[in-house]
Enzyme design. Structure first.
Site, mmCIF file in Angstrom:
data_model
loop_
_atom_site.group_PDB
_atom_site.id
_atom_site.type_symbol
_atom_site.label_atom_id
_atom_site.label_comp_id
_atom_site.label_asym_id
_atom_site.label_seq_id
_atom_site.Cartn_x
_atom_site.Cartn_y
_atom_site.Cartn_z
ATOM 1 N N GLU A 175 -26.501 15.775 -66.225
ATOM 2 C CA GLU A 175 -25.621 15.432 -65.090
ATOM 3 C C GLU A 175 -24.401 16.349 -64.997
ATOM 4 O O GLU A 175 -23.785 16.460 -63.948
ATOM 5 C CB GLU A 175 -25.125 13.983 -65.222
ATOM 6 C CG GLU A 175 -26.210 12.952 -65.075
ATOM 7 C CD GLU A 175 -25.648 11.551 -64.996
ATOM 8 O OE1 GLU A 175 -25.214 11.031 -66.047
ATOM 9 O OE2 GLU A 175 -25.613 10.981 -63.888
ATOM 10 N N TYR A 221 -8.146 6.672 -40.458
ATOM 11 C CA TYR A 221 -9.317 6.721 -41.345
ATOM 12 C C TYR A 221 -9.849 8.136 -41.517
ATOM 13 O O TYR A 221 -10.464 8.443 -42.534
ATOM 14 C CB TYR A 221 -10.431 5.762 -40.873
ATOM 15 C CG TYR A 221 -10.776 5.805 -39.406
ATOM 16 C CD1 TYR A 221 -11.466 6.859 -38.845
ATOM 17 C CD2 TYR A 221 -10.417 4.737 -38.575
ATOM 18 C CE1 TYR A 221 -11.786 6.881 -37.501
ATOM 19 C CE2 TYR A 221 -10.724 4.750 -37.223
ATOM 20 C CZ TYR A 221 -11.413 5.827 -36.689
ATOM 21 O OH TYR A 221 -11.723 5.843 -35.360
ATOM 22 N N VAL A 232 -18.234 6.335 -63.127
ATOM 23 C CA VAL A 232 -17.879 5.963 -61.746
ATOM 24 C C VAL A 232 -16.633 5.079 -61.746
ATOM 25 O O VAL A 232 -15.865 5.075 -60.785
ATOM 26 C CB VAL A 232 -19.053 5.271 -61.018
ATOM 27 C CG1 VAL A 232 -20.176 6.242 -60.742
ATOM 28 C CG2 VAL A 232 -19.570 4.063 -61.781
ATOM 29 N N GLU A 233 -16.425 4.332 -62.829
ATOM 30 C CA GLU A 233 -15.231 3.475 -62.929
ATOM 31 C C GLU A 233 -13.945 4.310 -62.805
ATOM 32 O O GLU A 233 -12.994 3.920 -62.123
ATOM 33 C CB GLU A 233 -15.210 2.740 -64.280
ATOM 34 C CG GLU A 233 -16.129 1.544 -64.380
ATOM 35 C CD GLU A 233 -17.559 1.892 -64.791
ATOM 36 O OE1 GLU A 233 -17.943 3.079 -64.742
ATOM 37 O OE2 GLU A 233 -18.297 0.950 -65.144
ATOM 38 N N LYS A 277 -23.821 5.120 -56.505
ATOM 39 C CA LYS A 277 -24.452 6.347 -56.997
ATOM 40 C C LYS A 277 -25.947 6.183 -56.730
ATOM 41 O O LYS A 277 -26.690 5.659 -57.561
ATOM 42 C CB LYS A 277 -24.143 6.469 -58.501
ATOM 43 C CG LYS A 277 -24.343 7.854 -59.077
ATOM 44 C CD LYS A 277 -23.844 7.873 -60.531
ATOM 45 C CE LYS A 277 -24.128 9.185 -61.208
ATOM 46 N NZ LYS A 277 -23.769 9.166 -62.640
HETATM 47 N N1 LIG Z 1 -20.900 1.089 -65.722
HETATM 48 C C1 LIG Z 1 -21.447 2.347 -65.761
HETATM 49 N N2 LIG Z 1 -22.657 2.510 -66.279
HETATM 50 C C2 LIG Z 1 -23.193 3.742 -66.321
HETATM 51 C C3 LIG Z 1 -22.506 4.841 -65.800
HETATM 52 C C4 LIG Z 1 -21.219 4.639 -65.255
HETATM 53 O O1 LIG Z 1 -20.528 5.577 -64.774
HETATM 54 N N3 LIG Z 1 -20.714 3.384 -65.243
HETATM 55 N N4 LIG Z 1 -23.102 6.081 -65.812
HETATM 56 C C5 LIG Z 1 -24.307 6.263 -66.279
HETATM 57 C C6 LIG Z 1 -24.994 7.555 -66.133
HETATM 58 O O2 LIG Z 1 -24.125 8.617 -65.819
HETATM 59 C C7 LIG Z 1 -26.070 7.323 -65.063
HETATM 60 O O3 LIG Z 1 -25.466 7.218 -63.779
HETATM 61 C C8 LIG Z 1 -27.143 8.342 -65.053
HETATM 62 O O4 LIG Z 1 -28.365 7.752 -64.708
HETATM 63 C C9 LIG Z 1 -25.080 5.194 -66.903
HETATM 64 N N5 LIG Z 1 -24.436 3.908 -66.865
#
Ligand SMILES: Nc1nc2c(c(=O)[nH]1)N=C([C@H](O)[C@@H](O)CO)CN2
Length: 118
Positions: A21, A53, A72-73, A98
């Protein structure tokens, strides 16, 4: 309370915790709901009185495109802070999806709600 929203804003970014990634860019989708009193721009019919916006979208596209977070958090938190601090928004609900990150799921991600501390 009124809201201004941005739905399905797609932005590509470098994001993720796995080695593969870190070598690609992936699409992310943002759904954003911002608390705003729309009675003022409704009375003036002036874009300057709005929570614009297009301006918010442009700023987030610029920020997210250049970001390189693992989670992503983290990205969701930074984007919510930009909306609150730079656009003087009292409260924001932000969903970051995502798509295609998990086989079998249409999308995964987080949804957060943040309120400006006075
Ligand atoms: N709560 C989360 N869980 C996961 C994340 C994330 O950012 N927050 N990221 C991953 C990996 O990057 C995933 O997106 C790849 O498949 C896994 N779990």
């Amino acid at each position: 309370m009124d809201h201004v929203f941005i739905e399905g804003l797609e932005i590509e970014a470098l994001i993720g915790i796995y080695d593969w990634e870190r070598r690609i860019r992936q699409p992310l989708v943002f759904d954003i709901e911002m608390a705003f009193d729309n009675r003022i721009p409704a009375a003036s019919d002036d874009i300057a009185d709005t929570l614009n916006y297009k301006a918010v979208s442009k700023r987030l596209i610029e920020y997210v495109s250049a970001s390189e977070f693992g989670l992503v958090e983290t990205l969701a938190e930074r984007c919510a802070a930009i909306v609150i601090e730079e656009f003087n928004v009292a409260s924001v609900r932000l969903k970051l999806s995502k798509p295609g990150a998990v086989r079998g799921a249409r999308a995964v991600g987080v949804q957060i709600q943040r309120t400006r501390s006075t």
